[in-house]
Design a protein around this motif. Structure first.
Motif, PDB file in Angstrom:
ATOM      1  N   ASN A 218       0.771  -1.253   0.000  1.00 44.23           N
ATOM      2  CA  ASN A 218       0.000   0.000   0.000  1.00 44.23           C
ATOM      3  C   ASN A 218       0.800   1.300   0.000  1.00 44.23           C
ATOM      4  O   ASN A 218       0.217   2.372  -0.187  1.00 44.23           O
ATOM      5  N   ALA A 219       2.109   1.241   0.211  1.00 48.42           N
ATOM      6  CA  ALA A 219       2.890   2.478   0.342  1.00 48.42           C
ATOM      7  C   ALA A 219       2.731   3.398  -0.864  1.00 48.42           C
ATOM      8  O   ALA A 219       2.677   4.625  -0.722  1.00 48.42           O
ATOM      9  N   SER A 220       2.635   2.834  -2.032  1.00 53.57           N
ATOM     10  CA  SER A 220       2.544   3.653  -3.244  1.00 53.57           C
ATOM     11  C   SER A 220       1.230   4.434  -3.310  1.00 53.57           C
ATOM     12  O   SER A 220       1.134   5.433  -4.025  1.00 53.57           O
ATOM     13  N   LYS A 221       0.219   3.971  -2.537  1.00 53.10           N
ATOM     14  CA  LYS A 221      -1.101   4.626  -2.567  1.00 53.10           C
ATOM     15  C   LYS A 221      -1.348   5.499  -1.348  1.00 53.10           C
ATOM     16  O   LYS A 221      -2.326   6.250  -1.318  1.00 53.10           O
ATOM     17  N   MET A 222      -0.493   5.408  -0.354  1.00 55.32           N
ATOM     18  CA  MET A 222      -0.747   6.107   0.913  1.00 55.32           C
ATOM     19  C   MET A 222      -0.422   7.589   0.813  1.00 55.32           C
ATOM     20  O   MET A 222       0.586   7.963   0.194  1.00 55.32           O
ATOM     21  N   PRO A 223      -1.241   8.452   1.417  1.00 61.46           N
ATOM     22  CA  PRO A 223      -0.867   9.866   1.511  1.00 61.46           C
ATOM     23  C   PRO A 223       0.469   9.993   2.243  1.00 61.46           C
ATOM     24  O   PRO A 223       0.778   9.193   3.133  1.00 61.46           O
ATOM     25  N   ARG A 224       1.266  10.979   1.883  1.00 64.29           N
ATOM     26  CA  ARG A 224       2.613  11.092   2.437  1.00 64.29           C
ATOM     27  C   ARG A 224       2.607  11.207   3.964  1.00 64.29           C
ATOM     28  O   ARG A 224       3.462  10.626   4.637  1.00 64.29           O
ATOM     29  N   THR A 225       1.647  11.949   4.511  1.00 63.93           N
ATOM     30  CA  THR A 225       1.594  12.090   5.971  1.00 63.93           C
ATOM     31  C   THR A 225       1.363  10.742   6.637  1.00 63.93           C
ATOM     32  O   THR A 225       2.043  10.391   7.614  1.00 63.93           O
ATOM     33  N   MET A 226       0.434   9.969   6.124  1.00 68.20           N
ATOM     34  CA  MET A 226       0.143   8.645   6.669  1.00 68.20           C
ATOM     35  C   MET A 226       1.370   7.750   6.590  1.00 68.20           C
ATOM     36  O   MET A 226       1.726   7.055   7.557  1.00 68.20           O
ATOM     37  N   LEU A 227       2.027   7.784   5.433  1.00 66.58           N
ATOM     38  CA  LEU A 227       3.202   6.957   5.237  1.00 66.58           C
ATOM     39  C   LEU A 227       4.327   7.362   6.194  1.00 66.58           C
ATOM     40  O   LEU A 227       4.961   6.509   6.831  1.00 66.58           O
ATOM     41  N   ARG A 228       4.557   8.657   6.311  1.00 70.03           N
ATOM     42  CA  ARG A 228       5.634   9.135   7.198  1.00 70.03           C
ATOM     43  C   ARG A 228       5.390   8.709   8.647  1.00 70.03           C
ATOM     44  O   ARG A 228       6.315   8.297   9.337  1.00 70.03           O
ATOM     45  N   TYR A 229       4.158   8.840   9.098  1.00 67.95           N
ATOM     46  CA  TYR A 229       3.845   8.428  10.470  1.00 67.95           C
ATOM     47  C   TYR A 229       4.070   6.925  10.656  1.00 67.95           C
ATOM     48  O   TYR A 229       4.556   6.487  11.697  1.00 67.95           O
ATOM     49  N   SER A 230       3.715   6.135   9.654  1.00 69.58           N
ATOM     50  CA  SER A 230       3.777   4.681   9.795  1.00 69.58           C
ATOM     51  C   SER A 230       5.206   4.141   9.821  1.00 69.58           C
ATOM     52  O   SER A 230       5.461   3.085  10.410  1.00 69.58           O
ATOM     53  N   ILE A 231       6.147   4.851   9.213  1.00 77.43           N
ATOM     54  CA  ILE A 231       7.516   4.314   9.085  1.00 77.43           C
ATOM     55  C   ILE A 231       8.498   4.931  10.081  1.00 77.43           C
ATOM     56  O   ILE A 231       9.693   4.637  10.014  1.00 77.43           O
ATOM     57  N   GLU A 232       8.025   5.731  11.006  1.00 77.96           N
ATOM     58  CA  GLU A 232       8.912   6.474  11.903  1.00 77.96           C
ATOM     59  C   GLU A 232       9.880   5.601  12.681  1.00 77.96           C
ATOM     60  O   GLU A 232      11.001   6.018  12.972  1.00 77.96           O
ATOM     61  N   ARG A 233       9.486   4.382  13.025  1.00 78.70           N
ATOM     62  CA  ARG A 233      10.330   3.516  13.848  1.00 78.70           C
ATOM     63  C   ARG A 233      11.181   2.552  13.020  1.00 78.70           C
ATOM     64  O   ARG A 233      11.931   1.751  13.596  1.00 78.70           O
ATOM     65  N   LEU A 234      11.054   2.609  11.719  1.00 73.57           N
ATOM     66  CA  LEU A 234      11.853   1.736  10.863  1.00 73.57           C
ATOM     67  C   LEU A 234      13.263   2.309  10.699  1.00 73.57           C
ATOM     68  O   LEU A 234      13.527   3.471  11.031  1.00 73.57           O
ATOM     69  N   SER A 235      14.151   1.515  10.170  1.00 72.60           N
ATOM     70  CA  SER A 235      15.533   1.956   9.963  1.00 72.60           C
ATOM     71  C   SER A 235      15.575   3.032   8.875  1.00 72.60           C
ATOM     72  O   SER A 235      14.655   3.123   8.041  1.00 72.60           O
ATOM     73  N   PRO A 236      16.630   3.855   8.858  1.00 68.32           N
ATOM     74  CA  PRO A 236      16.739   4.871   7.794  1.00 68.32           C
ATOM     75  C   PRO A 236      16.634   4.281   6.393  1.00 68.32           C
ATOM     76  O   PRO A 236      15.994   4.873   5.518  1.00 68.32           O
ATOM     77  N   ALA A 237      17.256   3.121   6.198  1.00 66.85           N
ATOM     78  CA  ALA A 237      17.205   2.496   4.876  1.00 66.85           C
ATOM     79  C   ALA A 237      15.785   2.083   4.513  1.00 66.85           C
ATOM     80  O   ALA A 237      15.347   2.259   3.368  1.00 66.85           O
ATOM     81  N   GLN A 238      15.070   1.519   5.485  1.00 67.28           N
ATOM     82  CA  GLN A 238      13.683   1.123   5.230  1.00 67.28           C
ATOM     83  C   GLN A 238      12.810   2.334   4.943  1.00 67.28           C
ATOM     84  O   GLN A 238      11.975   2.304   4.035  1.00 67.28           O
ATOM     85  N   ARG A 239      12.996   3.390   5.724  1.00 64.38           N
ATOM     86  CA  ARG A 239      12.190   4.598   5.515  1.00 64.38           C
ATOM     87  C   ARG A 239      12.421   5.156   4.118  1.00 64.38           C
ATOM     88  O   ARG A 239      11.467   5.542   3.418  1.00 64.38           O
ATOM     89  N   GLN A 240      13.671   5.208   3.701  1.00 61.22           N
ATOM     90  CA  GLN A 240      13.990   5.711   2.365  1.00 61.22           C
ATOM     91  C   GLN A 240      13.355   4.848   1.289  1.00 61.22           C
ATOM     92  O   GLN A 240      12.802   5.345   0.293  1.00 61.22           O
ATOM     93  N   TYR A 241      13.405   3.529   1.488  1.00 61.26           N
ATOM     94  CA  TYR A 241      12.846   2.588   0.530  1.00 61.26           C
ATOM     95  C   TYR A 241      11.351   2.827   0.330  1.00 61.26           C
ATOM     96  O   TYR A 241      10.863   2.915  -0.825  1.00 61.26           O
TER      97      TYR A 241
END
Length: 246
Positions: A218-241
């Motif tokens: 779903n990341a490709s369809k998620m609004p940027r704010t929603m996506l940013r909130y959801s990935i906050e605890r992931l690694s920098p590499a994962q967040r960038q991906y």
């Protein structure tokens, strides 16, 4: 203090007077700006008097056993802190009920009847997970959340989403995924933030793999704010991906 010592009118006056005794005048304008009470904003017209949450919580604990009629008066007040105090009293009342399922059912029904009075994000976030979320976790009645999810009222929608926090704390993730999927294209920023927040909590409290699985789909369809909130605890590499999938 016991509620039985007073009439409903006396108790209501006492409760509101106790809150007014904790007013910090300079907080009034700060709170009105913070909770977006201006014209066209989500909290338009809401009235604050300047009581901070820790003080409100202390006052609410004194009135947790007030009759529902009195709590209803608090929830229907135009003053934000009065409504919050009513909801905080319900949280305390739910905690006090412990194994009294009939009492919990009555309280949940009362909460749902007044759900639209939780008409700002703090009112929802400080009450819904501890009442609706805990009740759903205990009974397994997920349909309560799905009915709220389909409401046209923003605050009932937020109740549905953030109540899943309690379920995540109990290890149950399915409602979070179902409701997050339903709100994937929600247009309101408050719901985008709430959805991303619950997805992040799913990754933290249940399984990072489940979160990543959801993001892959779903990341490709998620609004940027929603996506940013959801990935906050992931690694920098994962967040960038995942941000590159946007």
């Amino acid at each position: 203090m016991t509620a039985q010592e007073y009439s409903n009118d006396e108790l209501l006056t006492l409760w509101q007077s106790e809150l007014k005794s904790h007013v910090i005048p300079e907080k009034k304008e700060v709170l009105q700006r913070f909770f977006k009470t201006g014209k066209g904003e989500y909290g338009e017209g809401d009235i604050f008097i300047g009581v901070i949450v820790p003080d409100n919580r202390k006052v609410a604990r004194l009135f947790w056993d007030a009759p529902f009629e009195v709590i209803s008066e608090m929830l229907n007040s135009p003053i934000h802190e009065f409504r919050l105090s009513g909801f905080l009293a319900l949280v305390r009342r739910y905690e006090k009920n412990k194994k009294d399922m009939a009492g919990k059912q009555k309280l949940v029904d009362f909460y749902l009847t007044h759900a639209t009075r939780a008409n700002n994000w703090d009112l929802v976030d400080l009450s819904a997970p501890k009442i609706i979320g805990e009740y759903v976790a205990e009974t397994g009645n997920h349909e309560i959340l799905y009915r709220l999810m389909k409401s046209e009222n923003l605050w009932e929608q937020r109740i549905a989403m953030v109540s899943t926090y309690a379920l995540l704390c109990h290890g149950t993730h399915e409602p979070t995924i179902k409701i997050a999927t339903y709100f994937l294209n929600h247009t309101h920023d408050l719901m985008r933030k709430a959805t991303g927040w619950m997805l992040r909590e799913m990754g933290k409290r249940v399984s990072e793999h489940l979160l990543c699985e959801f993001l892959e789909a779903n990341a490709s369809k998620m609004p940027r704010t929603m996506l940013r909130y959801s990935i906050e605890r992931l690694s920098p590499a994962q967040r960038q991906y995942y941000m590159k999938m946007r």
